[in-house]
Design a protein around this motif. Structure first.
Motif, PDB file in Angstrom:
ATOM      1  N   THR A   1       0.001  -2.293  10.066  1.00  0.00           N
ATOM      2  CA  THR A   1      -0.389  -1.778   8.747  1.00  0.00           C
ATOM      3  C   THR A   1       0.320  -0.462   8.465  1.00  0.00           C
ATOM      4  O   THR A   1       0.809  -0.233   7.350  1.00  0.00           O
ATOM      5  CB  THR A   1      -1.921  -1.587   8.689  1.00  0.00           C
ATOM      6  OG1 THR A   1      -2.528  -2.852   8.929  1.00  0.00           O
ATOM      7  CG2 THR A   1      -2.366  -1.053   7.335  1.00  0.00           C
ATOM      8  N   LEU A   2       0.393   0.391   9.475  1.00  0.00           N
ATOM      9  CA  LEU A   2       1.087   1.670   9.318  1.00  0.00           C
ATOM     10  C   LEU A   2       2.566   1.435   8.970  1.00  0.00           C
ATOM     11  O   LEU A   2       3.116   2.097   8.076  1.00  0.00           O
ATOM     12  CB  LEU A   2       0.953   2.491  10.610  1.00  0.00           C
ATOM     13  CG  LEU A   2       1.727   3.805  10.676  1.00  0.00           C
ATOM     14  CD1 LEU A   2       1.294   4.757   9.557  1.00  0.00           C
ATOM     15  CD2 LEU A   2       1.529   4.456  12.044  1.00  0.00           C
ATOM     16  N   ALA A   3       3.206   0.497   9.666  1.00  0.00           N
ATOM     17  CA  ALA A   3       4.611   0.192   9.394  1.00  0.00           C
ATOM     18  C   ALA A   3       4.788  -0.259   7.943  1.00  0.00           C
ATOM     19  O   ALA A   3       5.710   0.173   7.240  1.00  0.00           O
ATOM     20  CB  ALA A   3       5.103  -0.896  10.353  1.00  0.00           C
ATOM     21  N   ARG A   4       3.902  -1.132   7.498  1.00  0.00           N
ATOM     22  CA  ARG A   4       3.956  -1.630   6.116  1.00  0.00           C
ATOM     23  C   ARG A   4       3.766  -0.474   5.124  1.00  0.00           C
ATOM     24  O   ARG A   4       4.481  -0.362   4.120  1.00  0.00           O
ATOM     25  CB  ARG A   4       2.838  -2.672   5.946  1.00  0.00           C
ATOM     26  CG  ARG A   4       2.903  -3.554   4.761  1.00  0.00           C
ATOM     27  CD  ARG A   4       4.076  -4.509   4.824  1.00  0.00           C
ATOM     28  NE  ARG A   4       5.107  -4.098   3.902  1.00  0.00           N
ATOM     29  CZ  ARG A   4       6.388  -4.483   3.932  1.00  0.00           C
ATOM     30  NH1 ARG A   4       6.814  -5.284   4.875  1.00  0.00           N
ATOM     31  NH2 ARG A   4       7.250  -4.052   3.061  1.00  0.00           N
ATOM     32  N   ASP A   5       2.811   0.392   5.400  1.00  0.00           N
ATOM     33  CA  ASP A   5       2.539   1.524   4.506  1.00  0.00           C
ATOM     34  C   ASP A   5       3.735   2.477   4.441  1.00  0.00           C
ATOM     35  O   ASP A   5       4.066   2.994   3.369  1.00  0.00           O
ATOM     36  CB  ASP A   5       1.296   2.294   4.967  1.00  0.00           C
ATOM     37  CG  ASP A   5       0.006   1.502   4.771  1.00  0.00           C
ATOM     38  OD1 ASP A   5       0.030   0.456   4.085  1.00  0.00           O
ATOM     39  OD2 ASP A   5      -1.031   1.938   5.317  1.00  0.00           O
ATOM     40  N   LEU A   6       4.370   2.723   5.594  1.00  0.00           N
ATOM     41  CA  LEU A   6       5.553   3.600   5.610  1.00  0.00           C
ATOM     42  C   LEU A   6       6.655   2.994   4.745  1.00  0.00           C
ATOM     43  O   LEU A   6       7.275   3.677   3.932  1.00  0.00           O
ATOM     44  CB  LEU A   6       6.055   3.796   7.043  1.00  0.00           C
ATOM     45  CG  LEU A   6       5.230   4.737   7.925  1.00  0.00           C
ATOM     46  CD1 LEU A   6       5.672   4.625   9.385  1.00  0.00           C
ATOM     47  CD2 LEU A   6       5.345   6.187   7.453  1.00  0.00           C
ATOM     48  N   LEU A   7       6.897   1.695   4.929  1.00  0.00           N
ATOM     49  CA  LEU A   7       7.965   1.040   4.161  1.00  0.00           C
ATOM     50  C   LEU A   7       7.624   0.993   2.679  1.00  0.00           C
ATOM     51  O   LEU A   7       8.473   1.285   1.829  1.00  0.00           O
ATOM     52  CB  LEU A   7       8.218  -0.373   4.706  1.00  0.00           C
ATOM     53  CG  LEU A   7       8.850  -0.416   6.102  1.00  0.00           C
ATOM     54  CD1 LEU A   7       8.880  -1.845   6.620  1.00  0.00           C
ATOM     55  CD2 LEU A   7      10.260   0.171   6.080  1.00  0.00           C
ATOM     56  N   ASP A   8       6.388   0.623   2.353  1.00  0.00           N
ATOM     57  CA  ASP A   8       5.994   0.546   0.940  1.00  0.00           C
ATOM     58  C   ASP A   8       6.126   1.908   0.263  1.00  0.00           C
ATOM     59  O   ASP A   8       6.590   2.013  -0.870  1.00  0.00           O
ATOM     60  CB  ASP A   8       4.552   0.044   0.812  1.00  0.00           C
ATOM     61  CG  ASP A   8       4.411  -1.433   1.137  1.00  0.00           C
ATOM     62  OD1 ASP A   8       5.440  -2.143   1.175  1.00  0.00           O
ATOM     63  OD2 ASP A   8       3.268  -1.879   1.365  1.00  0.00           O
ATOM     64  N   THR A   9       5.703   2.940   0.960  1.00  0.00           N
ATOM     65  CA  THR A   9       5.748   4.285   0.382  1.00  0.00           C
ATOM     66  C   THR A   9       7.195   4.761   0.247  1.00  0.00           C
ATOM     67  O   THR A   9       7.571   5.369  -0.759  1.00  0.00           O
ATOM     68  CB  THR A   9       4.925   5.264   1.240  1.00  0.00           C
ATOM     69  OG1 THR A   9       3.608   4.728   1.410  1.00  0.00           O
ATOM     70  CG2 THR A   9       4.833   6.638   0.594  1.00  0.00           C
TER      71      THR A   9
ATOM     72  N   SER B   1       0.843  -1.189   0.000  1.00  0.00           N
ATOM     73  CA  SER B   1       0.000   0.000   0.000  1.00  0.00           C
ATOM     74  C   SER B   1       0.885   1.248   0.000  1.00  0.00           C
ATOM     75  O   SER B   1       1.418   1.631   1.027  1.00  0.00           O
ATOM     76  CB  SER B   1      -0.913  -0.017   1.229  1.00  0.00           C
ATOM     77  OG  SER B   1      -1.884   0.982   1.109  1.00  0.00           O
ATOM     78  N   VAL B   2       1.032   1.804  -1.180  1.00  0.00           N
ATOM     79  CA  VAL B   2       1.814   3.034  -1.308  1.00  0.00           C
ATOM     80  C   VAL B   2       0.882   4.225  -1.116  1.00  0.00           C
ATOM     81  O   VAL B   2      -0.132   4.337  -1.809  1.00  0.00           O
ATOM     82  CB  VAL B   2       2.505   3.107  -2.690  1.00  0.00           C
ATOM     83  CG1 VAL B   2       3.240   4.434  -2.857  1.00  0.00           C
ATOM     84  CG2 VAL B   2       3.458   1.933  -2.870  1.00  0.00           C
TER      85      VAL B   2
END
Ligand SMILES: [Zn+2]
Length: 165
Positions: free
Chosen positions: A29-37, A2-3
């Motif tokens: 989810t926030l951690a994943r979004d930060l990394l993906d972005t 999730s970018v």
């Protein structure tokens, strides 16, 4: 994957972000979004949750391979980060995903110790220096609603960003 869209300095929430109480699914989810972005943004070495519109004390950093990096802890996601100590202030140029058109000279600690919570709920302590220390201080500022624009090292410290090709 999730970018998220990175908000600009005109849009960003300037209120201090909130501590997390525990590492729950929202945090993961926030951690994943930060990394993906971060991964989707060329040249990005750090991203704070308020930059993707979430007013929570969390950020990602990865300064691996940067020419100004000395000590490097690789890819980091930290919640509720706090500066424990810092010394040897130095002034250097920095940029920000939320200020794409400008860079600025900012004075930061060269040597830094911080603590925070990792994605497994573990206490993490980091002692670092140079570019990683600068990136961590920059991201912690975002959690207090501060941008490098608020910390310019005096007149002449603001620069039009060079376009790299
Ligand atoms: Zn920034």
């Amino acid at each position: 994957m999730s970018v998220k869209r990175v908000v600009t300095h005109q849009e960003i929430d300037k209120k201090p972000a909130l501590d997390v109480q525990s590492i729950d699914n929202f945090c993961l989810t926030l951690a994943r979004d930060l990394l993906d972005t971060m991964h989707a943004s060329p040249g990005c070495v750090g991203l704070a949750a308020p930059q993707i519109g979430v007013s929570v004390r969390a950020f990602s950093v990865n300064v691996t391979g940067h020419k100004k990096t000395k000590t490097c802890h690789g890819e980091l996601v930290l919640f509720n980060p706090k500066i424990l100590s810092g010394d040897a202030p130095v002034t250097a140029r920095e940029g920000c995903m939320s200020v794409p058109e400008l860079t600025g000279d900012v004075t930061r600690f060269e040597n830094l110790a911080i603590a925070g919570i990792g994605i497994n709920g573990e206490e993490i302590k980091i002692e670092t220096d140079a570019f990683e220390a600068r990136a961590l201080q920059h991201e912690i500022d975002h959690l207090d609603g501060l941008l490098f624009l608020d910390r310019l090292a005096g007149p002449g410290a603001l620069h039009i960003r060079k376009v790299y090709k």
